[in-house]
Design a protein around this motif. Structure first.
Motif, PDB file in Angstrom:
ATOM      1  N   ARG A   7       0.702  -1.143  -0.116  1.00 59.72           N
ATOM      2  CA  ARG A   7      -0.050   0.093  -0.110  1.00 59.72           C
ATOM      3  C   ARG A   7       0.911   1.338  -0.107  1.00 59.72           C
ATOM      4  N   LEU A   9       2.045   5.271  -0.050  1.00 58.69           N
ATOM      5  CA  LEU A   9       1.995   6.731   0.395  1.00 58.69           C
ATOM      6  C   LEU A   9       2.791   7.334  -0.392  1.00 58.69           C
ATOM      7  N   LYS A 137      -5.943   5.071   6.917  1.00 59.02           N
ATOM      8  CA  LYS A 137      -6.635   4.953   5.502  1.00 59.02           C
ATOM      9  C   LYS A 137      -6.087   4.077   4.523  1.00 59.02           C
ATOM     10  N   LEU A 138      -4.718   3.619   4.938  1.00 62.12           N
ATOM     11  CA  LEU A 138      -4.192   2.596   3.965  1.00 62.12           C
ATOM     12  C   LEU A 138      -4.345   1.224   4.670  1.00 62.12           C
ATOM     13  N   SER A 149      -8.390  -2.163   3.386  1.00 59.55           N
ATOM     14  CA  SER A 149      -8.124  -0.573   3.380  1.00 59.55           C
ATOM     15  C   SER A 149      -9.001   0.081   2.704  1.00 59.55           C
ATOM     16  N   ASP A 152      -5.718   2.076  -1.533  1.00 58.18           N
ATOM     17  CA  ASP A 152      -4.453   1.531  -1.702  1.00 58.18           C
ATOM     18  C   ASP A 152      -3.148   2.585  -2.059  1.00 58.18           C
ATOM     19  N   LEU A 195       4.295  -0.951   3.514  1.00 58.47           N
ATOM     20  CA  LEU A 195       4.217   0.371   3.104  1.00 58.47           C
ATOM     21  C   LEU A 195       5.291   0.633   2.102  1.00 58.47           C
TER      22      LEU A 195
END
Length: 306
Positions: A7, A9, A137-138, A149, A152, A195
């Motif tokens: 996922r 960010l 949120k992830l 989640s 993505d 992440l």
């Protein structure tokens, strides 16, 4: 490649690259862990003189959509981001209304950062609250990975267009945010291996001196040499077998990407143009390939760079 989809960010410091200095210790810490390099941009059109036009054009490139005209007009993409990338659920977080509109044109969620911050009813430090909310949120909460989640991919846009804050203010905020996320996803944690974190910084409008001081070219004088035909084209200047005709060889975006146990670690020790050029392993890729690279890590694209 991870054994499960990541996922992602993405934190984008729009037009803030010139403001990075030695005090931003968390940015440099991330660079020392990351795979670092550049995202090349095309030459700006003569009409691209307003900050907002430049900002939208470069964001559109990062999402690989054709962009022409003023503001968000001219976005040319038949399919939305979810349609193009196997249902990828993405959100664009910003305080800029034009960037929000771009998100809607891309078919992804648009969230206002200031409205999200107003949900901090427990009075947590702003950066700590935002980092926790982004991870939540992830699907990362209390150091654990949730089965599902909301998104993505989260793309956080922080730029010089916010009239209430200076570039120095924005940089301090980004540095603190990166530091908080690194603390929550430190190597060995359950979250760290899932992440995919990207930190991007752009230079905004460019200056004449940038052509020499911020050039990504590794050789000088090759174009004037009779032997230049023997040198292969660098991949960022090509689109398949077709030569890109509008490549800007200076003032690229700086990009550091990190995922514990997944991304390579190069020799860069600080988040800077000089360090990325001399020690980064990713060299230069076109900015419009960035979304494809991230989607691959999320298992939302069939192959790297597709």
């Amino acid at each position: 490649m991870a054994d499960k989809p990541s996922r992602a960010l993405v934190i984008f410091g729009d037009g803030l690259a010139r403001s990075v200095d030695q005090s931003h210790i968390h940015l440099h810490a991330l660079a020392s862990l990351s795979s670092c390099g550049f995202l090349s941009l095309p030459n700006a059109p003569p009409s691209d003189c307003r900050e907002e036009k430049r900002m939208i054009r470069e964001l559109a490139l990062l999402f690989d959509v054709n962009k022409s005209g003023d503001g968000c007009e001219g976005i040319s993409q038949r399919k939305s981001i979810p349609e193009r990338f196997m249902g990828m659920r993405a959100a664009l977080l910003t305080n800029n209304s034009s960037v929000q509109y771009l998100g809607s044109e891309l078919g992804i969620s648009s969230l206002r950062l200031d409205e999200l911050m107003q949900m901090n009813h427990l009075g947590l430090p702003p950066v700590d609250f935002l980092a926790s909310e982004l991870l939540k949120k992830l699907g990362f909460q209390d150091g654990k990975i949730q089965d599902t989640s909301e998104f993505d991919l989260l793309f956080v846009h922080i730029g010089v267009g916010d009239e209430d804050k200076t570039a120095s203010d924005e940089m301090k905020f980004i540095d603190a945010l990166v530091g908080d996320i690194l603390e929550k996803t430190r190597p060995g944690s359950e979250i760290g291996s899932r992440l995919h974190l990207s930190l991007l910084m752009s230079y905004g409008h460019v200056f004449k001196d940038d052509e020499s001081s911020l050039s990504v070219l590794t050789s000088k004088g090759v174009q004037n040499s009779d032997l230049s035909v023997l040198f292969p084209r660098q991949s960022y200047t090509m689109m398949g077998e077709v030569l890109r005709t509008d490549v800007r060889h200076h003032s690229p975006m700086l990009a550091a990407q990190w995922q514990y146990g997944v991304t390579r670690k190069d020799k860069a020790e600080s988040f800077s143009f000089k360090e990325f050029k001399e020690q980064g392993c990713n060299l230069v890729i076109p900015a419009d390939r960035f979304i494809h690279e991230v989607a691959f890590k999320l298992w939302k694209a069939p192959k790297y760079g597709a």
